[in-house]
Each structure stands twice: as structure tokens, then as C-alpha cells.
Scaffold this motif. Structure first.
Motif, PDB file in Angstrom:
ATOM      1  N   VAL A  97       0.763  -0.791   0.077  1.00 30.46           N
ATOM      2  CA  VAL A  97      -0.187   0.307  -0.269  1.00 30.46           C
ATOM      3  C   VAL A  97       0.375   1.411  -0.162  1.00 30.46           C
ATOM      4  O   VAL A  97       0.838   2.377  -0.591  1.00 30.46           O
ATOM      5  N   LEU A  98       1.962   1.389   0.946  1.00 30.47           N
ATOM      6  CA  LEU A  98       3.104   2.686   1.044  1.00 30.47           C
ATOM      7  C   LEU A  98       4.224   1.723   0.745  1.00 30.47           C
ATOM      8  O   LEU A  98       4.425   1.286   2.128  1.00 30.47           O
ATOM      9  N   PRO A  99       5.199   1.707   0.307  1.00 29.21           N
ATOM     10  CA  PRO A  99       6.725   1.599  -0.141  1.00 29.21           C
ATOM     11  C   PRO A  99       7.197   2.347   0.655  1.00 29.21           C
ATOM     12  O   PRO A  99       8.892   2.671   0.433  1.00 29.21           O
ATOM     13  N   VAL A 100       7.024   2.157   2.194  1.00 30.24           N
ATOM     14  CA  VAL A 100       8.050   2.385   3.246  1.00 30.24           C
ATOM     15  C   VAL A 100       8.344   1.605   4.433  1.00 30.24           C
ATOM     16  O   VAL A 100       7.433   0.303   4.545  1.00 30.24           O
ATOM     17  N   PHE A 101       9.607   1.432   4.530  1.00 24.36           N
ATOM     18  CA  PHE A 101       9.929  -0.467   4.816  1.00 24.36           C
ATOM     19  C   PHE A 101      10.756   0.051   6.276  1.00 24.36           C
ATOM     20  O   PHE A 101      10.944   1.523   6.824  1.00 24.36           O
ATOM     21  N   VAL A 102       9.948  -0.171   7.245  1.00 22.71           N
ATOM     22  CA  VAL A 102       9.509   0.147   8.984  1.00 22.71           C
ATOM     23  C   VAL A 102      10.901  -0.724   9.224  1.00 22.71           C
ATOM     24  O   VAL A 102      11.686  -1.452   9.372  1.00 22.71           O
ATOM     25  N   SER A 103      10.682   0.175  10.565  1.00 24.94           N
ATOM     26  CA  SER A 103      12.299   0.004  11.030  1.00 24.94           C
ATOM     27  C   SER A 103      11.973  -0.235  12.994  1.00 24.94           C
ATOM     28  O   SER A 103      12.482  -1.013  13.329  1.00 24.94           O
ATOM     29  N   ARG A 104      10.664   0.617  12.783  1.00 22.45           N
ATOM     30  CA  ARG A 104      10.656   0.314  14.948  1.00 22.45           C
ATOM     31  C   ARG A 104       8.823   1.200  14.705  1.00 22.45           C
ATOM     32  O   ARG A 104       8.220   1.330  14.171  1.00 22.45           O
ATOM     33  N   ALA A 105       8.050  -0.133  15.479  1.00 21.43           N
ATOM     34  CA  ALA A 105       6.553   0.596  15.544  1.00 21.43           C
ATOM     35  C   ALA A 105       6.254   0.384  17.316  1.00 21.43           C
ATOM     36  O   ALA A 105       6.534  -0.858  17.795  1.00 21.43           O
ATOM     37  N   GLY A 106       5.350   0.649  17.384  1.00 18.54           N
ATOM     38  CA  GLY A 106       4.592   0.774  18.564  1.00 18.54           C
ATOM     39  C   GLY A 106       3.640   1.787  19.183  1.00 18.54           C
ATOM     40  O   GLY A 106       3.518   2.971  18.362  1.00 18.54           O
ATOM     41  N   GLY A 107       2.913   1.868  19.450  1.00 17.89           N
ATOM     42  CA  GLY A 107       1.586   2.829  20.386  1.00 17.89           C
ATOM     43  C   GLY A 107       0.782   3.079  19.478  1.00 17.89           C
ATOM     44  O   GLY A 107       0.365   2.088  18.399  1.00 17.89           O
ATOM     45  N   GLY A 108       0.464   4.485  18.426  1.00 22.14           N
ATOM     46  CA  GLY A 108       0.169   4.119  17.451  1.00 22.14           C
ATOM     47  C   GLY A 108       0.935   4.689  16.312  1.00 22.14           C
ATOM     48  O   GLY A 108       0.778   5.914  15.029  1.00 22.14           O
ATOM     49  N   ILE A 109       2.214   4.693  16.570  1.00 22.49           N
ATOM     50  CA  ILE A 109       3.499   5.838  15.165  1.00 22.49           C
ATOM     51  C   ILE A 109       3.904   3.963  14.655  1.00 22.49           C
ATOM     52  O   ILE A 109       4.740   3.312  15.386  1.00 22.49           O
ATOM     53  N   VAL A 110       4.538   3.952  12.931  1.00 22.74           N
ATOM     54  CA  VAL A 110       4.974   3.531  12.707  1.00 22.74           C
ATOM     55  C   VAL A 110       6.592   4.318  11.671  1.00 22.74           C
ATOM     56  O   VAL A 110       6.247   4.963  11.318  1.00 22.74           O
ATOM     57  N   GLU A 111       7.373   4.196  12.572  1.00 27.11           N
ATOM     58  CA  GLU A 111       9.048   4.253  12.209  1.00 27.11           C
ATOM     59  C   GLU A 111       9.341   3.729  11.012  1.00 27.11           C
ATOM     60  O   GLU A 111       9.348   2.829  10.915  1.00 27.11           O
ATOM     61  N   ASP A 112       9.506   4.994   9.963  1.00 30.52           N
ATOM     62  CA  ASP A 112      10.193   4.442   9.158  1.00 30.52           C
ATOM     63  C   ASP A 112      11.888   4.007   8.675  1.00 30.52           C
ATOM     64  O   ASP A 112      12.297   5.037   9.466  1.00 30.52           O
ATOM     65  N   VAL A 113      12.804   3.423   7.992  1.00 33.44           N
ATOM     66  CA  VAL A 113      14.398   3.634   7.472  1.00 33.44           C
ATOM     67  C   VAL A 113      14.988   4.856   7.770  1.00 33.44           C
ATOM     68  O   VAL A 113      16.165   4.824   7.733  1.00 33.44           O
ATOM     69  N   ASP A 114      14.111   5.987   7.155  1.00 32.88           N
ATOM     70  CA  ASP A 114      14.400   7.499   6.867  1.00 32.88           C
ATOM     71  C   ASP A 114      14.055   8.108   7.714  1.00 32.88           C
ATOM     72  O   ASP A 114      14.483   9.382   7.771  1.00 32.88           O
ATOM     73  N   GLY A 115      13.861   7.552   9.062  1.00 34.40           N
ATOM     74  CA  GLY A 115      13.376   8.309  10.215  1.00 34.40           C
ATOM     75  C   GLY A 115      11.500   9.113  10.479  1.00 34.40           C
ATOM     76  O   GLY A 115      12.116   9.756  10.863  1.00 34.40           O
ATOM     77  N   ASN A 116      11.497   8.785   8.741  1.00 35.90           N
ATOM     78  CA  ASN A 116       9.846   9.132   9.340  1.00 35.90           C
ATOM     79  C   ASN A 116       8.859   8.383  10.273  1.00 35.90           C
ATOM     80  O   ASN A 116       9.276   7.224  10.137  1.00 35.90           O
TER      81      ASN A 116
END
Length: 452
Positions: free
Chosen positions: A46-65
Motif C-alpha cells: 500500500v505504501l512502500p516505506v520500510f519499517v524500522s520500529r513501531a509501537g503505540g500509534g506510530i510506525v517509524e521507517d528506515v528514513d526516520g519518518n
């Protein structure tokens, strides 16, 4: 933006939206090229960002977004991506053993999950369960059990329904693209009847439940034969088909008809179960007690697990060895499920889902008053949706839907679309998301509508 930490365990993920590159960013684009070289093109994103970590209501990608998560991995991470009890219990189990195969040498965790399912699912009758890996597996096995128990073949499903991607579950699913296109021939003896879709019912929502139930039952009696029907299979709140809430009274009438004719009534609660709608199961809202209920997604906090739970006499009708699978009820997944259920109880996530509805629905309805493109706001708990139409009527508007999704993604809010016509925005936030993040995500959504 308000910064807090994730409300449940795992890695501490700052609870703030953060856009530091274009989305997807350069590292995600690089990884996407690696994916294209190694992964089949049929596995999209759906969205080609690669996840580095996630928790709560946030998904963080490898670029720091850091993106506000309104998808929960399609209703899977209801307790968060790294809930403390899930991580703790699964970790402890990993240290003991990862697998023995429950059909060879069983273990307590499998039994404990089945005991919890007997307690939590609708009805006070004696219940038993069998565990599997995915929602599609659960649905296939529910159909197997119903056919075996009744010694009948026909299965009745509904317009706009979705039940999986295997051969049988593709046959059960209504939508062609992308789920069924080119993959036939499909399993036989599947019969599709109308569902009570209030927004699009020809004579209006006030007549929808009665007329749709009468039409569905007439089709079953005249075209299938009630005496030939093994099961009626329905999602109590339709998922991929557009988050359709069947008109009140429709589900109870179908369940009553099934009971009168010895038909197994199966509730597919794979997306709507485990606190998602503000009750343990969507069936609960109308007091419907299914004969069999299928669960997956939110059951294990992100680990692969699914179940069929039902009346003991139906579940026990299958011969020994007729149900199972090598990985079904994996011990680590079972431990995670017990941790997820512990979290749901401890944090009262049913109440949290109802609170999410209280926060989101008024904002969405306010947008509907401002923006004619929104035809309807619907859903329950933290399973909410808006259907987009061309202004002045009810013609589906998938182009506007896609535009809103693009705006949200570019601005750090992960949303999903769905619907037979591709014109529904669905919202499935983690039940542990902070209200500040919900409000901020809705601000971005409103900006998207304003920019159409």
C-alpha cells in the motif's frame, strides 16, 4: 505535535508524527529496488516505506519518518506492535521451545488459547476450538466442519464479502480484482446472495433489513435449497467490501433462518473481532450467537494465529485427524495470543475502541457536512469508514479516494482504502493510540478533503 511514549511495552517509540524526507524516502526507495529484484511482483505494498520500529500509534521507517498508524496492519496490531505482555510471553516461550507440532506432542498454550476462546466468544453453550495459521485457513476449516456435520455441500455467502485468498476462500469472496482475477476455476457449490447495505439499498435504509433478509432467504430456498445448505457464512461487519454495517435486524433474521433449517451459521470475525468494534466480537452488538466463529488478525498481537470456535457437538463431529496442520497453534503464537488477551482485558480495550469512535465519528461527520464527496460515515468502535461519491449522487468515486490516500501518506498518516468499488477509506487505528495522534491524523485527513 505532542510527544509521548508508546502506551504499551516493547521499544520506546516517540508518539509523534514526523516527516523528515519525502515519503517514501531514499532508503525506502533503495530497499524497494531490492524487493523488486527478489520478491514476486504479485506481493504489492500500500505504501512502500520500510519499517524500522513501531509501537503505540506510530510506525517509524528506515528514513526516520514517523507515521500515524490508522491501519494496524489491517486490524492485526490492535494491542500495539510491541505490547509488553505479547513480547514477554512470546519471548519466554521462545526460550522453552519453538515448535513440536500440536498434533504430535501437544502443549498447554494451545489448550489455554482454546479455553479463552470458549470464554470470550458469544453464547453460553459448550464450545471447542481448533487453531490454524491464517484467516483463510480458519474459514476453510469452518466450511469443512459445517459440511461434515450437516452432510450437505452448499455454502451461502454475500455480496461484498471477503474471506481470503486460497482457492476455496477466493470462491467465497465477492470482489474480482485483485483477489480472484485469473486464478480460477474456483471451488464449486458456493452461492452468493444480497447483503443488507443500507447506503445503497434501492428502497432506502429504512426498508433494507427486512427486504434484504427476505430476498436472501428466498434465493436460498428457491435456488439452492435449504435442505442442501451446509452453512451461511457472513462477516457481521463487512471488511474489505467496504466496512458495511448490515442493517439492524438482518443478521438475527439470517441466524434464525439457519437455526430453523439445520444450517450452520458461521460468523467471520477475522477483521472485526477482539475488541475492534467496541465489544469482543461484532456479533455481540445484536446478540447474535453463531454456531461457528472464525478469528485471526487481532488474536495474537501480530503473530500468525487463527481459530475456529463453535458448538462442541459441531466441532466434535469431525473424525480424529480431520483437522489440523503442521504449524497450526504454534506455541510462540499461542503465547502471544495469551499476552494479547491479557492486554485487552487489562487495558479494557473494548472501552478504548468505543472512545476512539467518540473521538473520530463526530469529526468525520463534520467533514461529511463540509465536503459533498463524502457520501456516508459508518462503522463501530475503531472500525470506521467513509464512502466517497461523486458530488450530487451516490456514484462511487475511487479517484477521490486515491487522492486522499496519497495526501495522507505524503504527510505522515497511514490510511487504507477498501470497498467493492474502491471508494471507501477505512480507519483501523491501534486501540492503544493516543487521542492527540487521532486528532492530528484527522487534521491531515481534513486537509486532504479540502484539497480535492
Amino acid at each position: 505535535m505532542t510527544t509521548t511514549t508508546a502506551p504499551v511495552g516493547g521499544p520506546t517509540v516517540p508518539q509523534e508524527r514526523r516527516v523528515v524526507t519525502e515519503i517514501p524516502g531514499p532508503l525506502s526507495k533503495e530497499m524497494w529496488e531490492r524487493k523488486r529484484a527478489a520478491v514476486a511482483d504479485g506481493v504489492g505494498a500500500v505504501l512502500p516505506v520500510f519499517v524500522s520500529r513501531a509501537g503505540g500509534g506510530i510506525v517509524e521507517d528506515v528514513d526516520g519518518n514517523a507515521l500515524i498508524d490508522l491501519g494496524s496492519g489491517i486490524a492485526v496490531t490492535s494491542v500495539g506492535n510491541s505490547a509488553e505482555a505479547v513480547v514477554r510471553r512470546a519471548g519466554e516461550q521462545l526460550g522453552r521451545f519453538t515448535h513440536t507440532c500440536a498434533m504430535v506432542t501437544p502443549y498447554e498454550g494451545y489448550v489455554e488459547v482454546c479455553e479463552e476462546l470458549a470464554r470470550l466468544t458469544p453464547g453460553e453453550h459448550a464450545k471447542k476450538s481448533a487453531l490454524f495459521n491464517s484467516g483463510a485457513e480458519a474459514v476453510e476449516n469452518a466450511v469443512k466442519i459445517a459440511r461434515y456435520h450437516t452432510r450437505r455441500q452448499a455454502v451461502v455467502v454475500f455480496e461484498h464479502g471477503y474471506h481470503g485468498r486460497t482457492n476455496l476462500t477466493m470462491a467465497l469472496t465477492a470482489k474480482n480484482m485483485p483477489y480472484k482475477h485469473g486464478f480460477g476455476p474456483f471451488a464449486p457449490e458456493i452461492h452468493r446472495v444480497p447483503v443488507a447495505y443500507p447506503y445503497r439499498w434501492p428502497t432506502g435504509p429504512e426498508h433494507c433489513a427486512e427486504e434484504a433478509a427476505a430476498l436472501a432467504i428466498e434465493r436460498i430456498v428457491k435456488e439452492v435449497g435449504a435442505e442442501n445448505t451446509a452453512a451461511i457464512l457472513i462477516e457481521p461487519l463487512l471488511g474489505e467490501g467496504g466496512f458495511i454495517e448490515p442493517a439492524p435486524g438482518f443478521l438475527p433474521r439470517l441466524a434464525e433462518f439457519a437455526r430453523e433449517h439445520g444450517i450452520v451459521f458461521i460468523a467471520d470475525e477475522i477483521q472485526s473481532g477482539f475488541c475492534r468494534t467496541g465489544s469482543w466480537f461484532a456479533c455481540d452488538h445484536e446478540g447474535v450467537v453463531p454456531d461457528l466463529i472464525t478469528t485471526a488478525k487481532g488474536i495474537a498481537g501480530g503473530l500468525p494465529l487463527a481459530a475456529v470456535t463453535g458448538r462442541a457437538e459441531i466441532m466434535d463431529s469431525v473424525h480424529a485427524g480431520g483437522l489440523g496442520g503442521t504449524y497450526g497453534g504454534n506455541p510462540v503464537a499461542c503465547a502471544a495470543a495469551l499476552g494479547a488477551i491479557e492486554t485487552m482485558r487489562g487495558m479494557d480495550l473494548n472501552a478504548r475502541a468505543r472512545r476512539i469512535e467518540e473521538v473520530m465519528k463526530p469529526r468525520l461527520r463534520g467533514m461529511a457536512e463540509r465536503f459533498e464527496v463524502i457520501g456516508e460515515v459508518r462503522g463501530r468502535g475503531a472500525m470506521l469508514a467513509v464512502e466517497l461519491v461523486r458530488p450530487g449522487g451516490t456514484e462511487p468515486n475511487p479517484e477521490a479516494t486515491a487522492a486522499v490516500v496519497r495526501h495522507c501518506h505524503a504527510n505522515g498518516v497511514l490510511v487504507l482504502s477498501c470497498g467493492t468499488y474502491g471508494n471507501v477509506l477505512r480507519f483501523l487505528p491501534p486501540l492503544v493510540i493516543g487521542e492527540d495522534l487521532l486528532s492530528e491524523a484527522l487534521d491531515v485527513l481534513e486537509e486532504a478533503f479540502a484539497g480535492l
